[in-house]
Design a protein around this motif. Structure first.
Motif, PDB file in Angstrom:
ATOM      1  N   UNK A 182       0.835  -1.205   0.000  1.00  0.00           N
ATOM      2  CA  UNK A 182       0.000   0.000   0.000  1.00  0.00           C
ATOM      3  C   UNK A 182       0.866   1.249   0.000  1.00  0.00           C
ATOM      4  N   UNK A 183       1.935   1.246   0.793  1.00  0.00           N
ATOM      5  CA  UNK A 183       2.832   2.397   0.839  1.00  0.00           C
ATOM      6  C   UNK A 183       3.518   2.629  -0.496  1.00  0.00           C
ATOM      7  N   UNK A 184       3.892   1.555  -1.181  1.00  0.00           N
ATOM      8  CA  UNK A 184       4.494   1.686  -2.510  1.00  0.00           C
ATOM      9  C   UNK A 184       3.497   2.301  -3.479  1.00  0.00           C
ATOM     10  N   UNK A 185       2.236   1.836  -3.425  1.00  0.00           N
ATOM     11  CA  UNK A 185       1.195   2.384  -4.305  1.00  0.00           C
ATOM     12  C   UNK A 185       0.928   3.850  -3.999  1.00  0.00           C
ATOM     13  N   UNK A 190       0.284   9.030  -5.234  1.00  0.00           N
ATOM     14  CA  UNK A 190      -0.054  10.177  -4.373  1.00  0.00           C
ATOM     15  C   UNK A 190      -1.514  10.160  -3.944  1.00  0.00           C
ATOM     16  N   UNK A 191      -2.062   8.961  -3.735  1.00  0.00           N
ATOM     17  CA  UNK A 191      -3.445   8.818  -3.276  1.00  0.00           C
ATOM     18  C   UNK A 191      -3.470   7.976  -1.998  1.00  0.00           C
ATOM     19  N   UNK A 195      -5.599   3.982  -1.058  1.00  0.00           N
ATOM     20  CA  UNK A 195      -4.911   2.711  -0.839  1.00  0.00           C
ATOM     21  C   UNK A 195      -4.906   2.297   0.630  1.00  0.00           C
ATOM     22  N   UNK A 196      -4.866   3.258   1.531  1.00  0.00           N
ATOM     23  CA  UNK A 196      -4.945   2.881   2.941  1.00  0.00           C
ATOM     24  C   UNK A 196      -6.365   2.420   3.292  1.00  0.00           C
TER      25      UNK A 196
END
Length: 229
Positions: A182-185, A190-191, A195-196
């Motif tokens: 999720x952090x990579x995405x 920048x969204x 993703x979180x």
């Protein structure tokens, strides 16, 4: 429809990694927890002290620190072992370090759950087994352990829910589970909210599945026992 910008397969792979990590840590933790409970309730003062120290020390240190200590603290040990074995590149992977660290923490809490379940079994059950001529190991496996399992299941289920969420801590050492993916995405798109939020729903879905499985196990373990009102 939420636009994942092509990161759907990556999140699915992260979910699979989270499941594998949680189940591996669970297996390690159950062995450690049962061993710790037996040691803590032992009449042998050395074993009792070891069991008490294990549960006290591990529960007194945050899980994140155990993950970091297990991953970075074993570097020199693994290097020395690798040189002795002729494998200079030997190192503990992020998955192995995370599994051991989380299993260690799960086992410390499971020690108390198993210990409470063990103490809840009437002493007369052991005496009945002895009267039938059963050996101590056979009494434990055929009489004590099934009852321990039934009593300890609700507590172990709660600990497993916590364990699944604690798998997110392993992202700090680079393991690509749900949070790391999720952090990579988020970095790429920048969204962060999107993703979180998706990660939150994935964890929620895993929790619901685990709760369903625990309910089935509790019903199966309770066969032949009358539940109190």
């Amino acid at each position: 429809m939420i636009d994942l910008h092509g990161f759907g397969p990556a999140l699915a792979a992260g979910t699979l990694m989270t499941i594998k990590l949680a189940l591996t840590a669970l297996a390690i933790g159950l062995v450690l927890g049962l061993s710790g409970a037996l040691a803590k309730t032992s009449q042998n003062p050395i074993l009792s002290t070891i069991g008490g120290l294990y549960s006290t020390i591990v529960r007194g240190v945050p899980e994140l620190l155990w993950v970091l200590l297990m991953y970075f603290g074993t570097v020199n040990l693994m290097r020395a072992l690798g040189q002795w074995l002729g494998m200079p590149q030997l190192e503990l992977s992020a998955f192995a370090a995370g599994s051991i660290a989380l299993g260690l923490c799960f086992g410390a809490y499971a020690t108390e759950v198993f210990r409470g379940a063990l103490l809840a079994i009437p002493r007369g059950h052991r005496e009945a087994g002895q009267a039938l001529g059963m050996s101590r190991p056979r009494i434990f496996w055929r009489i004590i352990l099934p009852q321990m399992w039934r009593i300890a299941l609700p507590g172990l289920g709660n600990l497993f829910m916590i364990l699944m969420k604690d798998t997110a801590l392993v992202s700090v050492i680079g393991l690509e589970e749900i949070m790391r993916r999720s952090q990579i995405a988020v970095t790429a798109t920048k969204e962060p909210f999107t993703f979180f939020l998706v990660a939150a729903f994935i964890y929620l879905g895993l929790t619901v599945i685990a709760m369903t499985a625990m309910h089935f196990l509790e019903r199966r373990a309770a066969r032949g026992f009358v539940r109190s009102a």
